[in-house]
Design a protein around this motif. Sequence first.
Motif, mmCIF file in Angstrom:
data_model
loop_
_atom_site.group_PDB
_atom_site.id
_atom_site.type_symbol
_atom_site.label_atom_id
_atom_site.label_comp_id
_atom_site.label_asym_id
_atom_site.label_seq_id
_atom_site.Cartn_x
_atom_site.Cartn_y
_atom_site.Cartn_z
ATOM 1 N N THR A 54 -3.540 13.488 -8.691
ATOM 2 C CA THR A 54 -2.046 13.486 -8.666
ATOM 3 C C THR A 54 -1.735 14.469 -7.189
ATOM 4 O O THR A 54 -0.816 15.011 -7.131
ATOM 5 C CB THR A 54 -1.314 14.085 -9.664
ATOM 6 N N GLN A 55 -2.629 14.481 -6.413
ATOM 7 C CA GLN A 55 -2.522 15.378 -5.240
ATOM 8 C C GLN A 55 -3.011 14.876 -3.856
ATOM 9 O O GLN A 55 -3.989 14.254 -3.984
ATOM 10 C CB GLN A 55 -3.238 16.701 -5.618
ATOM 11 N N LEU A 56 -2.233 15.102 -2.794
ATOM 12 C CA LEU A 56 -2.806 14.724 -1.475
ATOM 13 C C LEU A 56 -2.957 16.024 -0.800
ATOM 14 O O LEU A 56 -2.236 17.032 -0.710
ATOM 15 C CB LEU A 56 -1.811 13.880 -0.638
ATOM 16 N N LEU A 57 -3.966 16.023 0.114
ATOM 17 C CA LEU A 57 -4.179 17.164 1.135
ATOM 18 C C LEU A 57 -4.190 16.745 2.548
ATOM 19 O O LEU A 57 -5.099 15.727 2.931
ATOM 20 C CB LEU A 57 -5.465 17.766 0.594
ATOM 21 N N LYS B 259 0.579 -1.269 0.059
ATOM 22 C CA LYS B 259 -0.167 0.134 -0.033
ATOM 23 C C LYS B 259 0.576 1.219 0.113
ATOM 24 O O LYS B 259 0.387 2.314 -0.471
ATOM 25 C CB LYS B 259 -0.998 -0.038 1.199
ATOM 26 N N GLY B 260 1.991 1.209 0.713
ATOM 27 C CA GLY B 260 2.986 2.465 0.753
ATOM 28 C C GLY B 260 3.704 2.724 -0.571
ATOM 29 O O GLY B 260 4.436 3.512 -0.581
ATOM 30 N N ILE B 261 3.785 1.539 -1.568
ATOM 31 C CA ILE B 261 4.517 1.861 -2.722
ATOM 32 C C ILE B 261 3.690 2.880 -3.845
ATOM 33 O O ILE B 261 2.335 2.626 -3.903
ATOM 34 C CB ILE B 261 4.784 0.490 -3.248
ATOM 35 N N MET C 30 -5.992 14.689 8.880
ATOM 36 C CA MET C 30 -6.895 14.072 7.945
ATOM 37 C C MET C 30 -6.223 14.144 6.624
ATOM 38 O O MET C 30 -5.610 15.356 6.070
ATOM 39 C CB MET C 30 -8.288 14.823 7.866
ATOM 40 N N ILE C 31 -6.075 13.092 5.831
ATOM 41 C CA ILE C 31 -5.355 13.225 4.362
ATOM 42 C C ILE C 31 -6.366 12.483 3.500
ATOM 43 O O ILE C 31 -7.134 11.653 3.720
ATOM 44 C CB ILE C 31 -4.307 11.811 4.673
ATOM 45 N N THR C 32 -6.558 13.343 2.746
ATOM 46 C CA THR C 32 -7.580 13.053 1.565
ATOM 47 C C THR C 32 -7.009 13.340 0.133
ATOM 48 O O THR C 32 -5.883 13.758 -0.068
ATOM 49 C CB THR C 32 -8.745 14.196 1.679
ATOM 50 N N VAL C 33 -7.585 12.852 -0.968
ATOM 51 C CA VAL C 33 -7.159 12.760 -2.222
ATOM 52 C C VAL C 33 -7.887 13.541 -3.046
ATOM 53 O O VAL C 33 -9.047 13.102 -3.776
ATOM 54 C CB VAL C 33 -7.003 11.404 -2.975
ATOM 55 N N LEU D 41 0.509 6.231 1.157
ATOM 56 C CA LEU D 41 1.704 6.621 0.794
ATOM 57 C C LEU D 41 2.380 7.406 1.931
ATOM 58 O O LEU D 41 3.653 7.334 1.972
ATOM 59 C CB LEU D 41 1.763 7.562 -0.669
ATOM 60 N N VAL D 42 1.700 8.253 2.813
ATOM 61 C CA VAL D 42 2.091 9.115 3.832
ATOM 62 C C VAL D 42 1.417 8.914 5.051
ATOM 63 O O VAL D 42 1.903 9.437 6.097
ATOM 64 C CB VAL D 42 1.658 10.415 3.467
ATOM 65 N N GLU D 43 0.634 7.633 5.113
ATOM 66 C CA GLU D 43 -0.116 7.453 6.431
ATOM 67 C C GLU D 43 0.843 7.070 7.713
ATOM 68 O O GLU D 43 0.513 7.560 8.775
ATOM 69 C CB GLU D 43 -1.100 6.513 6.312
ATOM 70 N N TYR D 44 1.919 6.345 7.403
ATOM 71 C CA TYR D 44 2.593 5.998 8.580
ATOM 72 C C TYR D 44 4.068 6.563 8.490
ATOM 73 O O TYR D 44 4.757 6.218 9.238
ATOM 74 C CB TYR D 44 3.033 4.281 8.246
ATOM 75 N N ILE D 45 4.167 7.757 7.786
ATOM 76 C CA ILE D 45 5.331 8.799 8.143
ATOM 77 C C ILE D 45 5.289 9.033 9.541
ATOM 78 O O ILE D 45 4.015 9.722 10.122
ATOM 79 C CB ILE D 45 5.107 9.868 7.265
ATOM 80 N N LYS D 46 6.416 8.988 10.174
ATOM 81 C CA LYS D 46 6.503 9.355 11.914
ATOM 82 C C LYS D 46 6.721 10.914 11.964
ATOM 83 O O LYS D 46 7.723 11.405 11.363
ATOM 84 C CB LYS D 46 7.576 8.485 12.518
ATOM 85 N N VAL D 47 6.083 11.559 12.485
ATOM 86 C CA VAL D 47 6.054 13.028 13.188
ATOM 87 C C VAL D 47 6.448 13.162 14.274
ATOM 88 O O VAL D 47 5.694 12.659 15.372
ATOM 89 C CB VAL D 47 4.677 13.482 12.604
ATOM 90 N N ASP D 48 7.322 13.995 14.601
ATOM 91 C CA ASP D 48 7.631 14.443 15.888
ATOM 92 C C ASP D 48 6.730 15.486 16.602
ATOM 93 O O ASP D 48 6.857 16.489 16.304
ATOM 94 C CB ASP D 48 9.327 14.941 16.084
ATOM 95 N N TYR D 49 5.921 14.989 17.326
ATOM 96 C CA TYR D 49 4.727 15.601 17.805
ATOM 97 C C TYR D 49 4.909 15.626 19.228
ATOM 98 O O TYR D 49 4.845 14.775 20.015
ATOM 99 C CB TYR D 49 3.294 14.737 17.498
ATOM 100 N N TYR D 50 5.410 16.700 19.793
ATOM 101 C CA TYR D 50 5.563 17.160 21.202
ATOM 102 C C TYR D 50 6.472 16.114 21.813
ATOM 103 O O TYR D 50 5.875 15.637 22.976
ATOM 104 C CB TYR D 50 4.400 17.258 22.033
ATOM 105 N N GLY D 51 7.610 15.736 20.967
ATOM 106 C CA GLY D 51 8.599 14.644 21.702
ATOM 107 C C GLY D 51 8.123 13.269 21.252
ATOM 108 O O GLY D 51 9.086 12.363 21.516
ATOM 109 N N SER D 52 7.173 12.819 20.809
ATOM 110 C CA SER D 52 6.922 11.475 20.524
ATOM 111 C C SER D 52 6.582 11.282 19.096
ATOM 112 O O SER D 52 6.028 12.173 18.416
ATOM 113 C CB SER D 52 5.695 10.937 21.352
ATOM 114 N N MET D 53 7.421 10.166 18.674
ATOM 115 C CA MET D 53 6.982 9.839 16.998
ATOM 116 C C MET D 53 5.521 9.181 16.971
ATOM 117 O O MET D 53 5.405 8.198 17.426
ATOM 118 C CB MET D 53 8.087 8.953 16.707
#
Length: 188
Positions: free
Chosen positions: A64-67, A26-28, A57-60, A37-49
């Motif tokens: 050819t665009q993600l919001l 799914k991530g390919i 919220m991730i939409t299409v 493609l981006v759901e599991y990207i780790k974000v440093d949010y107040y010190g925790s990944m």
Amino acid sequence: MDIDTILLEAEEAMDKAVDYLKGELKGIRTGRASTALVEYIKVDYYGSMTDLRQLAMITVPEPTQLLIKPFDASSVQACAKAIQNAGLGLNPQVDGKQIRLNLPALSGERRQQLIGTVKQMGESTKISLRNTRRDANKHLDKLGKDKSLHIPEDDVASSKDDIQEAIKKHEKTVSELVDSKSKEIQEI
């Protein structure tokens, strides 16, 4: 451990390996945008990944665009930085309280690289399935050699056949998943 337990555990391990492959595929990236493609990207949010999907919220909106709309407006920059550092080759554009990702068309060379990656993932999954078969067969051989259990050789042999049928079924599923994803990548 008895024969039924060995068969059940082998089947469960094979199912888990195929499920893992499905998640990875799914991530390919393919020719069109996908939230996976981006759901599991780790974000440093107040010190925790934290996974991006838990923060936004991730939409299409277009093929050819993600919001990406973070629930917490203060985390927009952290999300954009995480996307940029994820190694996807995407350039996030911060637009107020949201992030736009425009996905450029894949070049022919990049498509071939992705197909190679998909095939490699499929082969790794098949190796995992074969390792599960090997382990299950070892357990069955131990049971067959243990004279105190009085397990007939025919039962051990038929159980090995059952494991072989299970691996054939799972390998076929893996091949179908890889072929399907490869065709999806080749679509323009």
